[in-house]
Motif scaffolding. Structure first.
Motif, PDB file in Angstrom:
ATOM      1  N   VAL A 197       0.671  -1.239   0.211  1.00 45.90           N
ATOM      2  CA  VAL A 197      -0.260   0.299  -0.138  1.00 45.90           C
ATOM      3  C   VAL A 197       1.126   1.179  -0.049  1.00 45.90           C
ATOM      4  O   VAL A 197       1.503   0.690   0.884  1.00 45.90           O
ATOM      5  N   SER A 198       0.798   2.222  -0.685  1.00 43.93           N
ATOM      6  CA  SER A 198       1.474   3.383  -0.501  1.00 43.93           C
ATOM      7  C   SER A 198       0.413   4.375  -0.002  1.00 43.93           C
ATOM      8  O   SER A 198      -0.671   5.239  -1.482  1.00 43.93           O
ATOM      9  N   TYR A 199       0.517   5.937   0.612  1.00 48.20           N
ATOM     10  CA  TYR A 199      -0.782   6.801   0.716  1.00 48.20           C
ATOM     11  C   TYR A 199      -0.062   7.899   0.440  1.00 48.20           C
ATOM     12  O   TYR A 199       0.602   8.296   0.357  1.00 48.20           O
ATOM     13  N   LEU A 200      -1.205   8.439  -0.346  1.00 47.23           N
ATOM     14  CA  LEU A 200      -1.005  10.207  -1.117  1.00 47.23           C
ATOM     15  C   LEU A 200      -1.674  10.604   0.385  1.00 47.23           C
ATOM     16  O   LEU A 200      -2.223  10.369   1.224  1.00 47.23           O
ATOM     17  N   PRO A 201      -0.488  11.597   0.077  1.00 48.20           N
ATOM     18  CA  PRO A 201       0.509  12.679  -1.110  1.00 48.20           C
ATOM     19  C   PRO A 201       1.459  12.127  -0.920  1.00 48.20           C
ATOM     20  O   PRO A 201       1.802  12.753  -1.863  1.00 48.20           O
TER      21      PRO A 201
ATOM     22  N   LEU B 125       5.073  -1.342  -6.338  1.00 48.81           N
ATOM     23  CA  LEU B 125       5.129  -0.268  -6.127  1.00 48.81           C
ATOM     24  C   LEU B 125       5.568   1.091  -6.136  1.00 48.81           C
ATOM     25  O   LEU B 125       4.646   2.357  -7.202  1.00 48.81           O
ATOM     26  N   LYS B 126       7.169   0.693  -6.638  1.00 50.39           N
ATOM     27  CA  LYS B 126       7.739   1.559  -7.306  1.00 50.39           C
ATOM     28  C   LYS B 126       6.676   1.899  -8.966  1.00 50.39           C
ATOM     29  O   LYS B 126       7.147   3.437  -8.990  1.00 50.39           O
TER      30      LYS B 126
ATOM     31  N   ALA C  32       1.905   7.730 -10.707  1.00 51.82           N
ATOM     32  CA  ALA C  32       0.886   8.397 -10.418  1.00 51.82           C
ATOM     33  C   ALA C  32       1.546   9.739 -10.626  1.00 51.82           C
ATOM     34  O   ALA C  32       0.866  10.693 -10.521  1.00 51.82           O
ATOM     35  N   HIS C  33       2.918  10.094 -10.474  1.00 53.11           N
ATOM     36  CA  HIS C  33       3.453  11.127 -10.423  1.00 53.11           C
ATOM     37  C   HIS C  33       3.844  11.478 -12.072  1.00 53.11           C
ATOM     38  O   HIS C  33       3.275  12.834 -11.749  1.00 53.11           O
TER      39      HIS C  33
END
Length: 103
Positions: free
Chosen positions: A29-33, A81-82, A88-89
């Motif tokens: 999981v990766s949480y923004l921002p 994830l990477k 996303a970026h």
């Protein structure tokens, strides 16, 4: 308040090549921002020993195949994830790729 995240697939951990049920799962999981990442490792309760030789610890004993299964899953999820964060970026992920959850 809702928190936006990107979640990888969930990968089965196997005890051997014949193990179709698995002994657990791994998910990223990766949480923004800030794109803070976490790798979640889920292990079935029956894999933990009833008693541990160290106070306040649970004992999990793994064979070589199980350890390799965890290692491969974590490496795959880390790379996933990477890739997702990079996309996303660059605004290349559709809105459906993001999950909103309560904090």
């Amino acid at each position: 308040m809702k928190k936006k995240s990107i979640v990888t697939n969930t990968y089965l951990l196997q005890s051997d090549k014949e193990d179709n049920k698995g002994f657990g799962y791994v998910q990223g999981v990766s949480y923004l921002p800030d794109y803070d990442t976490k790798i979640k490792v889920y292990i079935r309760d029956d894999k933990f020993e009833i008693e541990s030789d160290i106070h306040n610890m649970q004992l999990l004993t793994l064979n070589a195949y199980e350890l390799e299964s965890i290692n491969k899953a974590i490496q795959f999820i880390d790379n996933s994830l990477k890739t997702l964060i990079s996309l996303a970026h660059r605004n290349l992920l559709k809105d459906e790729a993001f999950i909103e959850e309560e904090e």
